[in-house]
Design a protein around this motif. Sequence first.
Motif, PDB file in Angstrom:
ATOM      1  N   GLU A  45      39.232  34.594  29.686  1.00  0.00           N
ATOM      2  CA  GLU A  45      40.159  33.509  29.306  1.00  0.00           C
ATOM      3  C   GLU A  45      39.316  31.831  29.321  1.00  0.00           C
ATOM      4  OE1 GLU A  45      42.934  32.991  27.420  1.00  0.00           O
ATOM      5  OE2 GLU A  45      42.617  30.542  27.175  1.00  0.00           O
ATOM      6  N   PHE A  46      38.057  32.393  30.657  1.00  0.00           N
ATOM      7  CA  PHE A  46      36.987  30.746  31.231  1.00  0.00           C
ATOM      8  C   PHE A  46      35.974  31.151  30.640  1.00  0.00           C
ATOM      9  CE2 PHE A  46      42.214  30.208  32.599  1.00  0.00           C
ATOM     10  CZ  PHE A  46      42.353  28.842  32.051  1.00  0.00           C
ATOM     11  N   GLN A  47      35.667  32.471  30.431  1.00  0.00           N
ATOM     12  CA  GLN A  47      34.153  32.773  30.459  1.00  0.00           C
ATOM     13  C   GLN A  47      33.599  32.344  31.746  1.00  0.00           C
ATOM     14  OE1 GLN A  47      32.483  34.557  27.996  1.00  0.00           O
ATOM     15  NE2 GLN A  47      34.774  36.038  27.785  1.00  0.00           N
ATOM     16  N   MET A  48      34.885  32.462  33.189  1.00  0.00           N
ATOM     17  CA  MET A  48      33.709  31.518  33.834  1.00  0.00           C
ATOM     18  C   MET A  48      33.597  32.847  34.842  1.00  0.00           C
ATOM     19  SD  MET A  48      35.424  28.118  34.742  1.00  0.00           S
ATOM     20  CE  MET A  48      35.301  27.156  33.640  1.00  0.00           C
ATOM     21  N   ARG A  49      33.032  32.562  35.799  1.00  0.00           N
ATOM     22  CA  ARG A  49      32.338  33.626  37.503  1.00  0.00           C
ATOM     23  C   ARG A  49      33.519  33.036  38.282  1.00  0.00           C
ATOM     24  NH1 ARG A  49      29.390  32.069  41.660  1.00  0.00           N
ATOM     25  NH2 ARG A  49      29.114  30.536  41.019  1.00  0.00           N
ATOM     26  N   VAL A  50      35.299  34.569  38.912  1.00  0.00           N
ATOM     27  CA  VAL A  50      35.556  33.428  39.543  1.00  0.00           C
ATOM     28  C   VAL A  50      35.421  34.565  40.802  1.00  0.00           C
ATOM     29  CG1 VAL A  50      37.737  34.755  39.750  1.00  0.00           C
ATOM     30  CG2 VAL A  50      37.374  34.326  37.534  1.00  0.00           C
ATOM     31  N   VAL A  51      35.495  33.714  41.955  1.00  0.00           N
ATOM     32  CA  VAL A  51      35.306  33.711  43.230  1.00  0.00           C
ATOM     33  C   VAL A  51      36.817  33.885  44.064  1.00  0.00           C
ATOM     34  CG1 VAL A  51      33.030  33.639  44.180  1.00  0.00           C
ATOM     35  CG2 VAL A  51      34.530  31.363  43.857  1.00  0.00           C
ATOM     36  N   THR A  52      36.949  35.305  44.994  1.00  0.00           N
ATOM     37  CA  THR A  52      38.220  35.044  45.875  1.00  0.00           C
ATOM     38  C   THR A  52      37.514  34.433  46.686  1.00  0.00           C
ATOM     39  OG1 THR A  52      37.392  37.459  46.510  1.00  0.00           O
ATOM     40  CG2 THR A  52      39.455  36.588  44.870  1.00  0.00           C
ATOM     41  N   VAL A  53      38.275  33.917  47.846  1.00  0.00           N
ATOM     42  CA  VAL A  53      38.706  32.948  48.986  1.00  0.00           C
ATOM     43  C   VAL A  53      39.495  34.055  49.795  1.00  0.00           C
ATOM     44  CG1 VAL A  53      36.937  31.646  48.915  1.00  0.00           C
ATOM     45  CG2 VAL A  53      39.087  30.617  48.976  1.00  0.00           C
ATOM     46  N   SER A  54      39.988  33.493  51.561  1.00  0.00           N
ATOM     47  CA  SER A  54      41.201  34.276  52.493  1.00  0.00           C
ATOM     48  C   SER A  54      40.698  33.901  53.491  1.00  0.00           C
ATOM     49  CB  SER A  54      41.406  35.174  51.805  1.00  0.00           C
ATOM     50  OG  SER A  54      40.750  36.275  53.367  1.00  0.00           O
ATOM     51  N   LEU A  55      41.373  33.342  54.250  1.00  0.00           N
ATOM     52  CA  LEU A  55      41.798  32.620  55.584  1.00  0.00           C
ATOM     53  C   LEU A  55      41.438  34.183  56.298  1.00  0.00           C
ATOM     54  CD1 LEU A  55      44.422  30.006  55.594  1.00  0.00           C
ATOM     55  CD2 LEU A  55      42.281  29.410  55.625  1.00  0.00           C
ATOM     56  N   GLU A  56      41.630  34.990  56.046  1.00  0.00           N
ATOM     57  CA  GLU A  56      41.197  36.149  56.913  1.00  0.00           C
ATOM     58  C   GLU A  56      40.015  36.662  57.021  1.00  0.00           C
ATOM     59  OE1 GLU A  56      44.068  36.595  54.801  1.00  0.00           O
ATOM     60  OE2 GLU A  56      46.106  36.590  55.573  1.00  0.00           O
ATOM     61  N   GLU A  57      39.391  36.217  55.656  1.00  0.00           N
ATOM     62  CA  GLU A  57      37.837  36.705  55.626  1.00  0.00           C
ATOM     63  C   GLU A  57      36.851  35.813  55.481  1.00  0.00           C
ATOM     64  OE1 GLU A  57      38.133  39.644  51.828  1.00  0.00           O
ATOM     65  OE2 GLU A  57      40.233  39.832  52.802  1.00  0.00           O
ATOM     66  N   GLN A  58      37.032  35.053  55.418  1.00  0.00           N
ATOM     67  CA  GLN A  58      35.771  33.794  55.509  1.00  0.00           C
ATOM     68  C   GLN A  58      36.230  32.897  56.539  1.00  0.00           C
ATOM     69  OE1 GLN A  58      37.356  34.458  51.811  1.00  0.00           O
ATOM     70  NE2 GLN A  58      34.874  34.472  50.919  1.00  0.00           N
ATOM     71  N   SER A  59      34.636  31.920  57.271  1.00  0.00           N
ATOM     72  CA  SER A  59      35.312  31.372  57.588  1.00  0.00           C
ATOM     73  C   SER A  59      36.031  29.942  57.100  1.00  0.00           C
ATOM     74  CB  SER A  59      33.757  30.371  59.213  1.00  0.00           C
ATOM     75  OG  SER A  59      33.177  29.442  57.609  1.00  0.00           O
ATOM     76  N   PHE A  60      36.599  28.786  57.599  1.00  0.00           N
ATOM     77  CA  PHE A  60      36.626  27.360  57.068  1.00  0.00           C
ATOM     78  C   PHE A  60      35.983  26.891  55.880  1.00  0.00           C
ATOM     79  CE2 PHE A  60      39.018  23.732  56.125  1.00  0.00           C
ATOM     80  CZ  PHE A  60      40.398  23.952  55.955  1.00  0.00           C
ATOM     81  N   PRO A  61      35.300  26.176  57.238  1.00  0.00           N
ATOM     82  CA  PRO A  61      34.254  25.096  56.671  1.00  0.00           C
ATOM     83  C   PRO A  61      33.666  26.727  55.358  1.00  0.00           C
ATOM     84  CG  PRO A  61      33.504  25.632  58.750  1.00  0.00           C
ATOM     85  CD  PRO A  61      34.408  26.518  58.725  1.00  0.00           C
ATOM     86  N   SER A  62      32.917  27.816  55.316  1.00  0.00           N
ATOM     87  CA  SER A  62      32.902  28.178  54.306  1.00  0.00           C
ATOM     88  C   SER A  62      33.324  28.004  52.501  1.00  0.00           C
ATOM     89  CB  SER A  62      32.081  30.326  54.059  1.00  0.00           C
ATOM     90  OG  SER A  62      33.627  30.872  54.635  1.00  0.00           O
ATOM     91  N   ILE A  63      35.282  28.071  53.275  1.00  0.00           N
ATOM     92  CA  ILE A  63      35.663  28.256  51.860  1.00  0.00           C
ATOM     93  C   ILE A  63      36.155  26.842  51.291  1.00  0.00           C
ATOM     94  CG2 ILE A  63      38.441  28.007  51.843  1.00  0.00           C
ATOM     95  CD1 ILE A  63      38.846  30.298  53.789  1.00  0.00           C
ATOM     96  N   VAL A  64      35.843  25.895  52.217  1.00  0.00           N
ATOM     97  CA  VAL A  64      35.672  24.937  51.545  1.00  0.00           C
ATOM     98  C   VAL A  64      34.132  24.835  50.764  1.00  0.00           C
ATOM     99  CG1 VAL A  64      35.535  22.571  52.649  1.00  0.00           C
ATOM    100  CG2 VAL A  64      36.992  23.544  53.958  1.00  0.00           C
ATOM    101  N   GLN A  65      33.409  25.015  51.283  1.00  0.00           N
ATOM    102  CA  GLN A  65      31.715  24.833  50.668  1.00  0.00           C
ATOM    103  C   GLN A  65      32.495  25.045  49.257  1.00  0.00           C
ATOM    104  OE1 GLN A  65      27.969  24.568  51.622  1.00  0.00           O
ATOM    105  NE2 GLN A  65      28.119  23.928  49.994  1.00  0.00           N
TER     106      GLN A  65
END
Length: 553
Positions: free
Chosen positions: A286-306
Motif C-alpha cells: 500500500e505505501f511502497q515502503m519497507r516494513v520492519v518488525t520489532v518486539s520487546l521479546e526480541e530486541q533491546s529497548f534502545p535498539s527498538i527506540v532507534q
Amino acid sequence: QSQEVSQARIDYHVALQALQEHGTRMVCTGKMHTDRICRFDYLCYSSEAEEFVFFHSNSSVMLPNLGSRRFQPALLDLSSVEDHNTQYFNFLELPAAALKFMPKPVFVPDITLILNRFNPDNLMHVFHDDLLPAYYTMNQYSDLDDEARLVFMEGWSEGPHFDLYRLLSSKQPLLKEQLKNFGKLMCFTKSYVGLSKMTTWYQYGFVQPQGPKANILVSGNEIRQFARALMDKMNITRVEEMEKEGGSGEDEKEKEKKDDYIVVFSRSTTRLILNEAEVIMALAQEFQMRVVTVSLEEQSFPSIVQVISGASMLVSMHGAQLITSLFLPRGAAVVELFPFAVNPEQYTPYKTLASLPGMDIHYISWRNTKEENTVTHPDRPWEQGGIAHLDKEEQDRIQASKEVPRHLCCRNPEWLFRIYQDTLVDIPSFLEVLKEGMKTKPSLKKAKVASTVHPGRVREPKCQTSVQTTNEAKLTVSWQIPWNLKFLKVREVKYEVWIQEQGENTYMPYILPQQNYTFSENIKPFTTYLVWVRCIFNKNLLGPFADVLTCRT
Ligand code: UDP
C-alpha cells in the motif's frame, strides 16, 4: 587514609549533631495531597518500622502544618497516579531526644528523590507514571541533578525495565528492599518526596471509566524533549530531525523518501496479530515502503527506540508497547489495532498522547468487527482474560456480548477477556481504514507553521458613544495591536469583541479583522455596555482580554 576516616567521622558527627539539634525540616508545595511535593532536611527512615520518621526539635519546620489533617487521607501521593489509596506518603513523629535511645543513624549524603513507581512491569506505566514525572520533577528542583539518588518505595523488585530508570541519574536507584542494608535507621540529608503530575495525560479508571485526564497540562514539546534526553542517555544516534516531509530541497525529499519505513510492533505472547506476515505485506504494498518488525521479546529497548525514532508509521495492537510512539519523529503516524468488541474510543492512552498539542503524530485506529476473526482464551488465568472461574450464565453473557460496556479498572473480566483476544486482521478493512485515515493526515509543513505563540493583550482599548435618535445609538470601540505582534509573522490576525448590556447575562460576540469598529445594531441610547476585546492568531490562538471597558451611550 586516616585523614579520610577522621573527615568522615567529623562529617558524621556534624550530621548527627545537626539532626539532634535541628530535627527534621519540611517545606512543601501544593495545597492538596494530590499536588504536593515536599522537601526535607533530615528525613529519616526506619527499616524496622518501615516508616519514615520526622524528628521534632526546637528548630523543626513542618509546612504545611496540617495537624491530624495530615492523615485525611495523607500528606501526599507518592506515585504520579492521583489519590490512589495504596500510594500515600506519611511519616511518624518522634522527639529528637528519642535519638539517644535509637540505633545510630546512617546518613545518605546524596540529594534524594523519594517516590513510588506505579507499575514497573508495564512499559506504558513506566513511562507515563514514573519516567516522565520523575524527569520533570527533577527539572523542577535544580539540585535534583545527574548526581541525584532515586529511592523507589513501592516495594517491588527492579522489574524488567530497570535500565530505563537508571537513565534518570548517574547513581543507582535504591529499592525499598535495599534500605535495610543501610541499617535500622537511615537519614536523608536532603530529599524531595513525591512526583509532579504535570506531565500525565491519562487516568486509568479507578473512579470513573478510563480516559484522558480532565486538565492536561503537557504538550508535545515537553514529551519530545524528554524523549530526546532519554535517547541521548541511551547513546542513540538520532537521525537528526529526519522529520517526515521535512526536507527543503527536492533532492533531500527524494533521499528521505527512500529511507521511509513502517514499523510493526509485535507482541509475541498475548493479544497477537495472527496474520502478521499478511499485514506486513499489505502495508509494504500500500505505501511502497519497507516494513520492519520489532518486539520487546526480541530486541533491546534502545535498539527498538532507534528504529522507531526514524519511522514514518508505527502499527501495533493496543498495548503498553505503543508508548514507544513518543519516540516517533514529528509527522509520523500511529496505527492502533483493537480486538473484537473493544471500542477504540474508550481506551485512548496512545490516541491522547499522539493528539497532544504540538506532538504532531497522526493517529488512526482499526478495530476487528468480525467475530469469526477473533480467537478467545476463556480457559486462561483470569488476569490474561480467562472467564472459566465465572458462573456459566456470566460466561455465556460475556461470550454473546458484542461490545465491552464501560467499566472501571482493573479486573473487569469481560474487558480482560476481550482485550486478550488474538486477532486475524481483515486486510481489506484494515487498508480501508488506513487509506481513509491518511487522507486527513495534516502535512507537517502546516503543523510547523502553526506557531504556538499567543497574542498579548490588545493595548489602549477605548470606546466612544453617540446617541442618534431616541432609539438609535452608536458605540465605537478601538484598540492597538498586542505588543508582541510587531515581532511576529502571523498568518491571520483577528480580534474578538464581546458586548454586554450591563445587568444582562448574555453578550454578543464579534470577530473583526481591523482595530476599530462602530456598532449600531442592538445598541440602545442611555444604556451602559461592558466591552471586552482580545486578539486571536491563526483562528485558535486566543490572547487575553484587555481590561473591560464601560461604555455609556
Ligand atoms: N508485553 C510484550 N509482549 C506480549 C505481551 C506483553 O512485550 O506479548 C509487554 C507489554 O508491552 C507490557 C507488559 O508486557 O509492557 C505487560 O503487558 P500487558 O498485556 O499486561 O499490558 P498492556 O500491554 O495491555 O498494557
